[in-house]
Design an enzyme around this catalytic site. Structure first.
Site, PDB file in Angstrom:
ATOM      1  N   ASP A  30       0.854  -1.190   0.000  1.00  0.00           N
ATOM      2  CA  ASP A  30       0.000   0.000   0.000  1.00  0.00           C
ATOM      3  C   ASP A  30       0.889   1.239   0.000  1.00  0.00           C
ATOM      4  O   ASP A  30       1.907   1.297   0.694  1.00  0.00           O
ATOM      5  CB  ASP A  30      -0.909  -0.006   1.242  1.00  0.00           C
ATOM      6  CG  ASP A  30      -2.056   0.970   1.114  1.00  0.00           C
ATOM      7  OD1 ASP A  30      -3.210   0.509   0.993  1.00  0.00           O
ATOM      8  OD2 ASP A  30      -1.804   2.190   1.132  1.00  0.00           O
ATOM      9  N   ILE A  31       0.499   2.240  -0.776  1.00  0.00           N
ATOM     10  CA  ILE A  31       1.312   3.449  -0.921  1.00  0.00           C
ATOM     11  C   ILE A  31       1.308   4.283   0.363  1.00  0.00           C
ATOM     12  O   ILE A  31       2.228   5.090   0.574  1.00  0.00           O
ATOM     13  CB  ILE A  31       0.804   4.278  -2.135  1.00  0.00           C
ATOM     14  CG1 ILE A  31       1.895   5.188  -2.666  1.00  0.00           C
ATOM     15  CG2 ILE A  31      -0.454   5.055  -1.786  1.00  0.00           C
ATOM     16  CD1 ILE A  31       1.575   5.796  -4.021  1.00  0.00           C
ATOM     17  N   GLY A  91     -15.680   2.492   3.654  1.00  0.00           N
ATOM     18  CA  GLY A  91     -14.407   3.195   3.506  1.00  0.00           C
ATOM     19  C   GLY A  91     -13.653   2.851   2.235  1.00  0.00           C
ATOM     20  O   GLY A  91     -12.461   3.138   2.113  1.00  0.00           O
ATOM     21  N   GLN A  92     -14.354   2.269   1.239  1.00  0.00           N
ATOM     22  CA  GLN A  92     -13.673   1.926  -0.009  1.00  0.00           C
ATOM     23  C   GLN A  92     -13.412   3.186  -0.823  1.00  0.00           C
ATOM     24  O   GLN A  92     -14.335   3.960  -1.086  1.00  0.00           O
ATOM     25  CB  GLN A  92     -14.537   0.946  -0.827  1.00  0.00           C
ATOM     26  CG  GLN A  92     -13.839   0.490  -2.103  1.00  0.00           C
ATOM     27  CD  GLN A  92     -14.660  -0.544  -2.883  1.00  0.00           C
ATOM     28  OE1 GLN A  92     -15.783  -0.888  -2.508  1.00  0.00           O
ATOM     29  NE2 GLN A  92     -14.098  -1.024  -3.971  1.00  0.00           N
ATOM     30  N   HIS A  98     -10.254  -5.210  -3.564  1.00  0.00           N
ATOM     31  CA  HIS A  98      -8.936  -5.447  -2.965  1.00  0.00           C
ATOM     32  C   HIS A  98      -9.084  -5.865  -1.520  1.00  0.00           C
ATOM     33  O   HIS A  98     -10.027  -5.462  -0.830  1.00  0.00           O
ATOM     34  CB  HIS A  98      -8.044  -4.196  -3.076  1.00  0.00           C
ATOM     35  CG  HIS A  98      -8.672  -2.948  -2.559  1.00  0.00           C
ATOM     36  ND1 HIS A  98      -9.609  -2.232  -3.276  1.00  0.00           N
ATOM     37  CD2 HIS A  98      -8.522  -2.283  -1.385  1.00  0.00           C
ATOM     38  CE1 HIS A  98      -9.995  -1.188  -2.577  1.00  0.00           C
ATOM     39  NE2 HIS A  98      -9.358  -1.194  -1.408  1.00  0.00           N
ATOM     40  N   LEU A  99      -8.119  -6.632  -1.077  1.00  0.00           N
ATOM     41  CA  LEU A  99      -8.076  -7.134   0.298  1.00  0.00           C
ATOM     42  C   LEU A  99      -6.814  -6.574   0.947  1.00  0.00           C
ATOM     43  O   LEU A  99      -5.711  -6.731   0.413  1.00  0.00           O
ATOM     44  CB  LEU A  99      -8.054  -8.668   0.257  1.00  0.00           C
ATOM     45  CG  LEU A  99      -8.079  -9.461   1.557  1.00  0.00           C
ATOM     46  CD1 LEU A  99      -8.558 -10.894   1.270  1.00  0.00           C
ATOM     47  CD2 LEU A  99      -6.704  -9.527   2.203  1.00  0.00           C
TER      48      LEU A  99
END
Ligand code: 5GP
Ligand code: ZN
Length: 112
Positions: A30-31, A91-92, A98-99
């Protein structure tokens, strides 16, 4: 999906740091990590969200790759969390299923 962020990552048009992959899924960091280990597992095929997928094999392969991520990141035994945020209240923020694999520290519950 031409302009989907994660489809572009799958195609290599946007760089990402790969952690693991399989025939059907890709795992990358994750960035903006929310924990010492924060990896995203996505299907190579586009689904908008968990609401959009009915193929049990895809969901199962995501979970199995998440477990491989935990093994590779050495958090398998300490424990970790798998999260699939879905829709606005969930909160997507990225509209490609994605998981999240989160770990490397104690995670509070409930997340809030
Ligand atoms: P969501 O909030 O939709 O469940 O999670 C989306 C995640 O994607 C967020 O944790 C966010 O930091 C991550 N993210 C957003 N853009 C990028 C990107 O360009 N590259 C990577 N590696 N992660 C991203
Ligand atoms: Zn996509």
């Amino acid at each position: 999906m031409d302009d989907c962020l994660f489809c572009r990552i799958v195609r290599g048009e946007i760089p990402s740091t790969k952690v693991a992959d399989s025939a059907t899924c890709l795992a990358f960091r994750d960035i903006a990590p929310k924990a010492p280990v924060h990896v995203l597992v996505i299907p190579r095929t586009h689904y908008d969200s968990a609401n959009d997928v009915s193929d049990a094999a895809v969901v199962g392969e995501m979970v199995l790759l998440a477990k491989e991520v935990a093994r590779a990141e050495r958090i398998l035994d300490a424990g970790y969390r798998m999260v699939i945020n879905t829709g606005v209240d969930g909160g997507q923020t990225v509209g490609h299923l994605h998981l999240h694999v989160l770990g490397g520290r104690g995670l509070k519950w409930p997340p809030g």
